[in-house]
Design a protein around this motif. Structure first.
Motif, PDB file in Angstrom:
ATOM      1  N   SER A  39      24.960 -21.168  51.380  1.00  0.00           N
ATOM      2  CA  SER A  39      23.459 -20.594  51.414  1.00  0.00           C
ATOM      3  C   SER A  39      22.532 -21.619  50.953  1.00  0.00           C
ATOM      4  O   SER A  39      22.691 -21.643  49.533  1.00  0.00           O
ATOM      5  CB  SER A  39      23.497 -19.089  50.631  1.00  0.00           C
ATOM      6  OG  SER A  39      22.146 -18.638  50.886  1.00  0.00           O
ATOM      7  N   THR A  61      19.588 -11.611  49.477  1.00  0.00           N
ATOM      8  CA  THR A  61      18.586 -10.501  49.707  1.00  0.00           C
ATOM      9  C   THR A  61      17.132 -10.859  49.348  1.00  0.00           C
ATOM     10  O   THR A  61      16.990 -11.802  48.429  1.00  0.00           O
ATOM     11  CB  THR A  61      19.221  -9.147  49.352  1.00  0.00           C
ATOM     12  OG1 THR A  61      19.004  -9.421  47.866  1.00  0.00           O
ATOM     13  CG2 THR A  61      20.677  -8.880  49.581  1.00  0.00           C
ATOM     14  N   ILE A  62      16.356 -10.107  49.881  1.00  0.00           N
ATOM     15  CA  ILE A  62      15.041 -10.286  49.279  1.00  0.00           C
ATOM     16  C   ILE A  62      15.010  -9.874  48.067  1.00  0.00           C
ATOM     17  O   ILE A  62      14.025 -10.483  47.113  1.00  0.00           O
ATOM     18  CB  ILE A  62      14.010  -9.440  50.390  1.00  0.00           C
ATOM     19  CG1 ILE A  62      13.979  -9.732  51.866  1.00  0.00           C
ATOM     20  CG2 ILE A  62      12.543  -9.262  49.771  1.00  0.00           C
ATOM     21  CD1 ILE A  62      13.306 -11.147  51.761  1.00  0.00           C
ATOM     22  N   ILE A  80      18.471 -18.888  54.137  1.00  0.00           N
ATOM     23  CA  ILE A  80      17.474 -18.424  53.236  1.00  0.00           C
ATOM     24  C   ILE A  80      16.325 -18.242  53.783  1.00  0.00           C
ATOM     25  O   ILE A  80      15.998 -19.315  54.886  1.00  0.00           O
ATOM     26  CB  ILE A  80      17.553 -19.039  51.874  1.00  0.00           C
ATOM     27  CG1 ILE A  80      17.234 -20.539  52.061  1.00  0.00           C
ATOM     28  CG2 ILE A  80      18.750 -19.028  51.103  1.00  0.00           C
ATOM     29  CD1 ILE A  80      16.853 -21.209  50.819  1.00  0.00           C
ATOM     30  N   ILE A  86      18.576 -10.948  56.083  1.00  0.00           N
ATOM     31  CA  ILE A  86      17.338 -11.068  55.293  1.00  0.00           C
ATOM     32  C   ILE A  86      16.253 -10.411  56.059  1.00  0.00           C
ATOM     33  O   ILE A  86      16.082 -10.390  57.249  1.00  0.00           O
ATOM     34  CB  ILE A  86      16.899 -12.837  55.358  1.00  0.00           C
ATOM     35  CG1 ILE A  86      18.354 -13.648  54.855  1.00  0.00           C
ATOM     36  CG2 ILE A  86      15.467 -13.021  54.603  1.00  0.00           C
ATOM     37  CD1 ILE A  86      17.829 -15.166  55.107  1.00  0.00           C
ATOM     38  N   HIS A 111      12.099  -9.864  55.898  1.00  0.00           N
ATOM     39  CA  HIS A 111      10.915 -10.448  55.825  1.00  0.00           C
ATOM     40  C   HIS A 111       9.814 -10.127  56.807  1.00  0.00           C
ATOM     41  O   HIS A 111      10.049 -10.261  57.940  1.00  0.00           O
ATOM     42  CB  HIS A 111      11.161 -11.885  55.807  1.00  0.00           C
ATOM     43  CG  HIS A 111       9.973 -12.922  55.637  1.00  0.00           C
ATOM     44  ND1 HIS A 111       9.678 -12.894  54.366  1.00  0.00           N
ATOM     45  CD2 HIS A 111       9.402 -13.683  56.303  1.00  0.00           C
ATOM     46  CE1 HIS A 111       8.480 -14.019  54.399  1.00  0.00           C
ATOM     47  NE2 HIS A 111       8.442 -14.435  55.603  1.00  0.00           N
ATOM     48  N   HIS A 120      16.147 -12.410  46.014  1.00  0.00           N
ATOM     49  CA  HIS A 120      15.055 -13.693  46.027  1.00  0.00           C
ATOM     50  C   HIS A 120      13.728 -13.419  44.850  1.00  0.00           C
ATOM     51  O   HIS A 120      13.702 -14.057  44.405  1.00  0.00           O
ATOM     52  CB  HIS A 120      14.527 -13.733  47.351  1.00  0.00           C
ATOM     53  CG  HIS A 120      13.291 -14.867  47.538  1.00  0.00           C
ATOM     54  ND1 HIS A 120      13.684 -16.054  47.290  1.00  0.00           N
ATOM     55  CD2 HIS A 120      11.882 -14.676  47.537  1.00  0.00           C
ATOM     56  CE1 HIS A 120      12.451 -16.638  47.631  1.00  0.00           C
ATOM     57  NE2 HIS A 120      11.514 -15.868  47.580  1.00  0.00           N
ATOM     58  N   ALA A 168      20.396  -6.171  52.646  1.00  0.00           N
ATOM     59  CA  ALA A 168      18.867  -6.536  52.554  1.00  0.00           C
ATOM     60  C   ALA A 168      18.395  -5.127  52.338  1.00  0.00           C
ATOM     61  O   ALA A 168      18.697  -4.042  52.728  1.00  0.00           O
ATOM     62  CB  ALA A 168      18.265  -7.374  53.914  1.00  0.00           C
TER      63      ALA A 168
END
Length: 367
Positions: A83, A2-3, A41, A333, A335, A6, A289
């Protein structure tokens, strides 16, 4: 990944690779998974996709191919289902044929590779996490600490049973989830065990680290908050189904989905339920996410859901591809206003979707 995860790992200079595995309906078995699935990713505004025989880098804005690894089919450089991880301008990837590779993110060229076959044939789930100067590579029941500079082994740690997920790290300790129901803290400098906590079910994904606490699901319906310093259980919550993916922590809340198709929000401090969503069409395996107050989850049957993080109400849902792209098993994900969905099957392995309304913006077909 997930963001939110990350962001935490970026702050700690950590990147995580996980090995996805198809569920066997025996949560305690630790047996070899029947199959695996693609994962992705975000790195340097490119989406990095591990998809069986190749790793792809595509632009996140338009979905155009940047590079492919390897250039040609290769029996050793294949079975990519982890991943991928990103660190020091390199992509680190594991393969189910018991190898690890680092790839230059600018051009897709191999930097080094590590062989964990021990001159034996066969496949095994693998995983890699990267912290500081070490990459942590799991294959069968062994965790290898590899030097990022050259791929040489610094130390190794053996588990009682096969490892399905790589460890997480806070820079000082490595936290290893096991199919033998254990979560183990390991000294990052020498590989010695610090503590080990026995839980009620197998652990199929990496624990989430938030401040001094570990959050993990299990294949026994339980979600745990565990003190990272000593392994003591802070609280335990019983979900309706098994919890495969890593929980996500946002401020004072813990979010996760289960294999009965429910999504949960818990109070981070005490583990009490804040809300439980309406049941989804099928199981939810990946870590949600998060972006701008909304959670995004996927289902085994190919649906994507946007859920209000405060109320648990569904904002929108769509079916990715009614004919082909069933089984959305990888972590979504979020973004730059888009949601990236990696499919197990179908003509297109990635769909980019508007977070606001669920409209598909572009698709990526590796062929």
């Amino acid at each position: 990944m997930t963001i939110f995860k990350h962001l935490i790992k970026h702050k700690l200079h950590i990147a995580i690779l996980t090995i996805p595995i198809t569920l066997l309906m025996v949560g305690c078995s630790g047996a070899m998974p029947a199959s695996s699935w693609p994962n992705s990713i975000m790195a340097d505004n490119n989406l990095i996709i591990a998809n069986n025989n190749a790793v792809y880098a595509i632009s996140s804005d338009f979905g155009k191919l940047v590079w492919k690894f390897p250039d040609k089919p290769d029996s050793t450089r294949s079975q990519f289902y982890t991943s991928p991880a990103y660190t020091n301008n390199s992509i680190v990837i594991g393969s189910d044929n018991k190898h690890a590779f680092t790839i230059d993110i600018t051009n897709g060229n191999e930097v080094w590779n590590f062989d964990a076959t021990n001159n034996k044939s066969g496949t095994a789930p693998t995983g890699i996490s990267v912290e500081s100067e070490l990459a942590f590579f799991t294959s069968e029941n062994t965790l290898y600490a590899l030097r990022i500079s050259n791929g040489q082994t610094a130390w190794k740690f053996e588990s009682a049973k096969e490892l399905w997920a790589p460890p997480s790290s806070n820079g000082q300790y490595v936290f290893l989830p096991g199919m033998d129901h254990t979560l183990t803290s390991i000294d990052i400098s020498n590989g010695s065990q610090i503590w080990q906590q026995h839980l009620t079910g197998a652990l199929a994904d990496s624990p989430t680290i938030y401040q001094e606490t570990l959050y993990t699901g299990s294949l026994s319906n339980s979600v745990y908050a565990i003190d990272a310093s000593n392994g003591m259980i802070i609280w335990e919550f019983e979900a309706k189904g098994w919890v495969w993916g890593s929980p996500m922590v946002i401020d004072d809340y813990v979010f996760f989905g289960d294999l009965d198709g429910y999504v949960y929000a818990l109070n981070r401090a005490n583990g009490r339920e804040v809300w439980t969503s309406q049941q989804l069409d099928s199981a939810s395996r990946g870590t949600p996410a998060y972006s701008d107050g909304n959670l995004f989850v996927t289902s085994d049957n190919g649906f994507v859901y946007s859920i209000d993080a405060i109320s648990g109400n569904t904002v929108w849902n769509i079916e990715i591809d009614s004919k082909n792209a069933d089984r959305l098993l990888a972590d979504p994900i979020a973004h730059n206003g888009l949601l990236y969905i990696t499919s197990m099957n179908g003509e297109n392995i990635v769909h980019a979707i508007n977070q606001s309304d669920g409209v598909i913006v572009w698709k990526f077909n590796p062929e």
